[in-house]
Design a protein around this motif. Structure first.
Motif, PDB file in Angstrom:
ATOM      1  N   ALA A  27       5.112 -53.801 -24.219  1.00  0.00           N
ATOM      2  CA  ALA A  27       4.666 -54.582 -25.380  1.00  0.00           C
ATOM      3  C   ALA A  27       5.848 -54.958 -26.264  1.00  0.00           C
ATOM      4  O   ALA A  27       5.918 -56.077 -26.769  1.00  0.00           O
ATOM      5  CB  ALA A  27       3.635 -53.792 -26.185  1.00  0.00           C
ATOM      6  N   ALA A  28       6.786 -54.052 -26.443  1.00  0.00           N
ATOM      7  CA  ALA A  28       7.966 -54.351 -27.266  1.00  0.00           C
ATOM      8  C   ALA A  28       8.871 -55.358 -26.576  1.00  0.00           C
ATOM      9  O   ALA A  28       9.493 -56.196 -27.228  1.00  0.00           O
ATOM     10  CB  ALA A  28       8.736 -53.068 -27.557  1.00  0.00           C
ATOM     11  N   ASP A  29       8.932 -55.305 -25.248  1.00  0.00           N
ATOM     12  CA  ASP A  29       9.785 -56.230 -24.507  1.00  0.00           C
ATOM     13  C   ASP A  29       9.205 -57.634 -24.481  1.00  0.00           C
ATOM     14  O   ASP A  29       9.927 -58.618 -24.606  1.00  0.00           O
ATOM     15  CB  ASP A  29       9.976 -55.717 -23.082  1.00  0.00           C
ATOM     16  N   LYS A  30       7.914 -57.757 -24.317  1.00  0.00           N
ATOM     17  CA  LYS A  30       7.273 -59.062 -24.149  1.00  0.00           C
ATOM     18  C   LYS A  30       6.942 -59.755 -25.462  1.00  0.00           C
ATOM     19  O   LYS A  30       6.622 -60.927 -25.470  1.00  0.00           O
ATOM     20  CB  LYS A  30       5.989 -58.922 -23.317  1.00  0.00           C
ATOM     21  N   SER A  31       6.986 -59.049 -26.574  1.00  0.00           N
ATOM     22  CA  SER A  31       6.669 -59.688 -27.853  1.00  0.00           C
ATOM     23  C   SER A  31       7.650 -59.223 -28.908  1.00  0.00           C
ATOM     24  O   SER A  31       8.253 -58.169 -28.810  1.00  0.00           O
ATOM     25  CB  SER A  31       5.243 -59.340 -28.282  1.00  0.00           C
ATOM     26  N   CYS A  76       3.398 -45.877 -29.509  1.00  0.00           N
ATOM     27  CA  CYS A  76       4.355 -46.154 -30.588  1.00  0.00           C
ATOM     28  C   CYS A  76       5.747 -45.629 -30.244  1.00  0.00           C
ATOM     29  O   CYS A  76       6.753 -46.263 -30.583  1.00  0.00           O
ATOM     30  CB  CYS A  76       3.867 -45.545 -31.901  1.00  0.00           C
ATOM     31  N   LEU A  77       5.811 -44.489 -29.588  1.00  0.00           N
ATOM     32  CA  LEU A  77       7.117 -43.974 -29.166  1.00  0.00           C
ATOM     33  C   LEU A  77       7.758 -44.904 -28.145  1.00  0.00           C
ATOM     34  O   LEU A  77       8.975 -45.086 -28.149  1.00  0.00           O
ATOM     35  CB  LEU A  77       6.969 -42.564 -28.594  1.00  0.00           C
ATOM     36  N   GLY A  78       6.962 -45.513 -27.270  1.00  0.00           N
ATOM     37  CA  GLY A  78       7.488 -46.499 -26.328  1.00  0.00           C
ATOM     38  C   GLY A  78       8.032 -47.717 -27.054  1.00  0.00           C
ATOM     39  O   GLY A  78       9.105 -48.226 -26.726  1.00  0.00           O
ATOM     40  N   LEU A  79       7.300 -48.203 -28.059  1.00  0.00           N
ATOM     41  CA  LEU A  79       7.782 -49.320 -28.882  1.00  0.00           C
ATOM     42  C   LEU A  79       9.107 -48.961 -29.539  1.00  0.00           C
ATOM     43  O   LEU A  79      10.072 -49.728 -29.509  1.00  0.00           O
ATOM     44  CB  LEU A  79       6.780 -49.639 -29.992  1.00  0.00           C
ATOM     45  N   PHE A  80       9.137 -47.801 -30.146  1.00  0.00           N
ATOM     46  CA  PHE A  80      10.319 -47.375 -30.884  1.00  0.00           C
ATOM     47  C   PHE A  80      11.505 -47.154 -29.951  1.00  0.00           C
ATOM     48  O   PHE A  80      12.626 -47.526 -30.270  1.00  0.00           O
ATOM     49  CB  PHE A  80       9.999 -46.102 -31.659  1.00  0.00           C
TER      50      PHE A  80
END
Length: 174
Positions: A27-31, A76-80
């Motif tokens: 999610a963090a990579d694609k957006s 959230c840890l994956g996003l961070f």
């Protein structure tokens, strides 16, 4: 495992947590919806919710939210984790000091490659001179093209470069 056997996920709890973590990274990579500071706020909020849920653990109706809280926390840890390792979000990213005119930088050569017409240098930017002529410690990767007679440069060499820096053009061939 045979098809008839049931997988006991309690024996492999970490495997279940990899999925929300990986989805957070994707999610963090694609957006670009979640900038770095927002991820920290979301993680802190998730932790606060988790502590509140654990405080009211005696209430059986709220226990069901602990699994959801844990998945949200790993998402959230994956996003961070993704945002933390993205150089363009760093305050010391060298591109923040670039302007339209030639820029002076110190670059450490990490790897070299000889092509048909050029000598390719993969490097890390160490310092960048800003518009007020002050040296700023910076980071980030850079690709340099040099004349073939520059082949004496080896990994570990430090170069002082004054040049206009351009972004790498996107590939037109998928």
């Amino acid at each position: 495992l045979l098809m008839e056997e049931f997988v006991n996920w309690r024996r492999y709890p970490f495997v279940r947590l990899i999925f929300p973590f990986a989805i957070g990274i994707l999610a963090a990579d694609k957006s670009s919806i979640f900038p770095n500071y927002t991820s920290v706020i979301v993680i802190i909020t998730a932790l606060a919710v988790g502590f509140l849920l654990n405080a009211f653990r005696s209430n059986r109706k709220l226990v069901i939210f602990n699994g959801f809280y844990l998945y949200l926390l790993f998402f959230c840890l994956g996003l961070f984790a993704f945002r933390m390792h993205e150089p363009s979000l760093s305050e010391t990213y060298y591109a923040k000091y670039l302007n339209r005119q030639p820029t002076t930088m110190m670059v450490r050569v990490d790897d070299t490659e000889m092509t048909e017409n050029w000598f390719k240098l993969y490097g890390s930017v160490i310092k960048t001179r800003d518009s007020l002529d002050f040296w700023k410690k910076t980071n980030g990767n850079i690709l340099l093209y040099a004349a073939k007679d520059s082949s004496h440069l080896m990994p570990g060499s430090v170069l002082l470069i004054r040049s206009k820096v351009l972004p790498i053009a996107e590939s037109k061939n998928p």
